[in-house]
Design a protein around this motif. Sequence first.
Motif, PDB file in Angstrom:
ATOM      1  N   THR A 158     -15.862  -8.330  15.189  1.00  0.00           N
ATOM      2  CA  THR A 158     -14.680  -8.332  14.319  1.00  0.00           C
ATOM      3  C   THR A 158     -13.385  -8.039  15.054  1.00  0.00           C
ATOM      4  O   THR A 158     -12.303  -8.224  14.496  1.00  0.00           O
ATOM      5  N   ASN A 210     -10.442 -10.655  15.189  1.00  0.00           N
ATOM      6  CA  ASN A 210      -9.684 -10.829  13.952  1.00  0.00           C
ATOM      7  C   ASN A 210      -8.699  -9.694  13.717  1.00  0.00           C
ATOM      8  O   ASN A 210      -7.540  -9.918  13.381  1.00  0.00           O
ATOM      9  N   LYS A 226      -5.641  -9.682  16.449  1.00  0.00           N
ATOM     10  CA  LYS A 226      -4.713 -10.811  16.542  1.00  0.00           C
ATOM     11  C   LYS A 226      -3.568 -10.668  15.540  1.00  0.00           C
ATOM     12  O   LYS A 226      -3.731 -10.096  14.464  1.00  0.00           O
ATOM     13  N   ASP A 262      -6.166 -19.931  11.995  1.00  0.00           N
ATOM     14  CA  ASP A 262      -6.965 -18.881  12.614  1.00  0.00           C
ATOM     15  C   ASP A 262      -6.098 -17.710  13.076  1.00  0.00           C
ATOM     16  O   ASP A 262      -6.126 -17.297  14.232  1.00  0.00           O
ATOM     17  N   ASN A 263      -5.296 -17.172  12.178  1.00  0.00           N
ATOM     18  CA  ASN A 263      -4.532 -15.971  12.479  1.00  0.00           C
ATOM     19  C   ASN A 263      -5.403 -14.755  12.204  1.00  0.00           C
ATOM     20  O   ASN A 263      -6.466 -14.859  11.592  1.00  0.00           O
ATOM     21  N   GLY A 264      -4.943 -13.596  12.659  1.00  0.00           N
ATOM     22  CA  GLY A 264      -5.699 -12.375  12.455  1.00  0.00           C
ATOM     23  C   GLY A 264      -5.121 -11.522  11.342  1.00  0.00           C
ATOM     24  O   GLY A 264      -4.168 -11.912  10.657  1.00  0.00           O
ATOM     25  N   THR A 265      -5.694 -10.338  11.180  1.00  0.00           N
ATOM     26  CA  THR A 265      -5.200  -9.389  10.177  1.00  0.00           C
ATOM     27  C   THR A 265      -4.335  -8.306  10.797  1.00  0.00           C
ATOM     28  O   THR A 265      -3.622  -7.605  10.077  1.00  0.00           O
ATOM     29  N   ASP A 266      -4.398  -8.153  12.131  1.00  0.00           N
ATOM     30  CA  ASP A 266      -3.564  -7.181  12.854  1.00  0.00           C
ATOM     31  C   ASP A 266      -3.637  -5.795  12.216  1.00  0.00           C
ATOM     32  O   ASP A 266      -2.623  -5.124  12.048  1.00  0.00           O
ATOM     33  N   LEU A 278      -9.600 -12.976  22.993  1.00  0.00           N
ATOM     34  CA  LEU A 278      -9.634 -12.896  21.529  1.00  0.00           C
ATOM     35  C   LEU A 278      -9.654 -14.329  21.025  1.00  0.00           C
ATOM     36  O   LEU A 278      -8.632 -14.889  20.648  1.00  0.00           O
ATOM     37  N   ASP A 330     -13.530 -14.467  14.762  1.00  0.00           N
ATOM     38  CA  ASP A 330     -13.383 -13.020  14.696  1.00  0.00           C
ATOM     39  C   ASP A 330     -13.766 -12.307  15.977  1.00  0.00           C
ATOM     40  O   ASP A 330     -13.535 -11.103  16.102  1.00  0.00           O
TER      41      ASP A 330
END
Length: 525
Positions: free
Chosen positions: A439, A442, A445, A454-458, A501, A505
């Motif tokens: 994980t 995800n 990023k 495909d962006n992350g949740t930061d 990264l 995920d």
Amino acid sequence: MRSFGFGVFACAALFVACSDDHSDFATRPSDRSSSSVCEDCDDGLSSSVSSSSSAESSSSAKSSSSSAESSSSSVTLATPCKTETEDNCEYGELTDDRDGKKYKTVKIGDQWWMAENLNYETGSNFCFSYGDTNCVKYGRLYAWGDAMDSAGTWSMNGKGCGRFGKDCSPIYPVRGICPNGWHLPDTTEWATLFAAVGGREIAGKKLKSMSGWYDYKGEKGGGTDDFGFSALPAGLLGDDGYYDEGEDAYFWSSMHRGNLSAYDVFLCNQRDAVSTTVSYDNIDAPVSVRCVKDDVPGQTAQFSSSSAKSSSSVTPQSSSSVTPLSSDSETSVSSSSSVTLATPCKTKSEDNCEYVKLVDVRDGQAYKTVKIGDQWWMAENLNFRTDSSFCYNDSAEYCEKYGRLYMWGAASSACPSGWHLPDTTEWKTLINAVGGQSTAGNVLKSMSGRNSSDNGTDDFGFSALPTGYRNEDGDYFGEGSDPDFWSSTENGNSYAYHMDLGSGDYAYLGCIYKVDGFPVRCIQD
């Protein structure tokens, strides 16, 4: 997750047969077709250098007026100790308290290894050709999930790995199926062994047993067994039966790549080299297990006979190596100190992360830094201009947006005073602190900036941007896709480890050419 083209070296119906050159080696396609990604990385670690550089902060981040400190560690070269007529290796004896079986062990460099394959019986492992005498000769063959102890019988560190193709986040070191006090080696530990015996290109010959291997084209297929490791050609079990007895040896590592692939180590009667390979979509193909002893230099924890319950902490053996435990897990560790797991602190609507501004006194540039677990990281890519550093597409606007792309040599000394280029252990600490390998990509990023969705949740404010990279020919690729960052850990003379990264995920550490250009994130000393 994208591929980096590691070779698959295996035989018969499941694998590609080994050969005396690299022409027949199958490689997984890579979307970095124009870059200098190593397709058959030198897995021998000639040295592992943590290059410290400096830092000055405008507030509570630690400031330093002293010169940059550097720390380094190197692999201890082993001394050949065995010939056809003499055996002066340093051996021990391991008794597995689960079944009473005894194993010869051997010290090679700074590591203690089992000098025989594991032969612990469970309900789902195999003797070659279903013969009990072959288990006595070769040990048992284990699917990766069994080698990792996916059921969580002996520790929780590999629970769920390999079972029904599900994602998992191993906590290293993974005891797996190994006896108490020993564990399933990861790829770094295998690499340390290869380096200790002289490097990957000759390690196969040095580690193979003197007998039991088929000859090939008039050449002796076995090894010199200079260090008492005595690798036997136990082959493997495939969908259509048993293969490669007398020709190949395969050993699992505790590292995986996606939910159906894991890294293994491969030795062949046709060549002297040894390879760390990926068993693509074949983690259920049973192969051999060799265990390495806990509590050796670079290890993160030592299993003991007692259990320690942890609720929200990670338990290190040293200040730079951590082993996180989940709140419902129980495992055995040897250290009482702990590091707090990171708490998610950022959403699309709120940002409650702990930030501090770092001012680089060399050029006056200011950077946001963020605390994640017990580490302070730069929350932006480094943009300090040095030789062998570049702006993406040679355009200054990209340096403002993404920071600079550094060749590894430049990256090793580019960080501000009080900060340094992280080594692989520090990257692993970050991965563990934010929830594990499956994980971490995800949650680290950035929330925006990618060409796809495909962006992350930061979640922790690390804000990894899709920076792209520069290859050795000066061409640029990948802007708007996956972020990669250098580590300070070398992998032979030509390669070094980087943190990837990738899409999806996942987060993982791979090796790549030092002459490629990648961004830098510094960590506080």
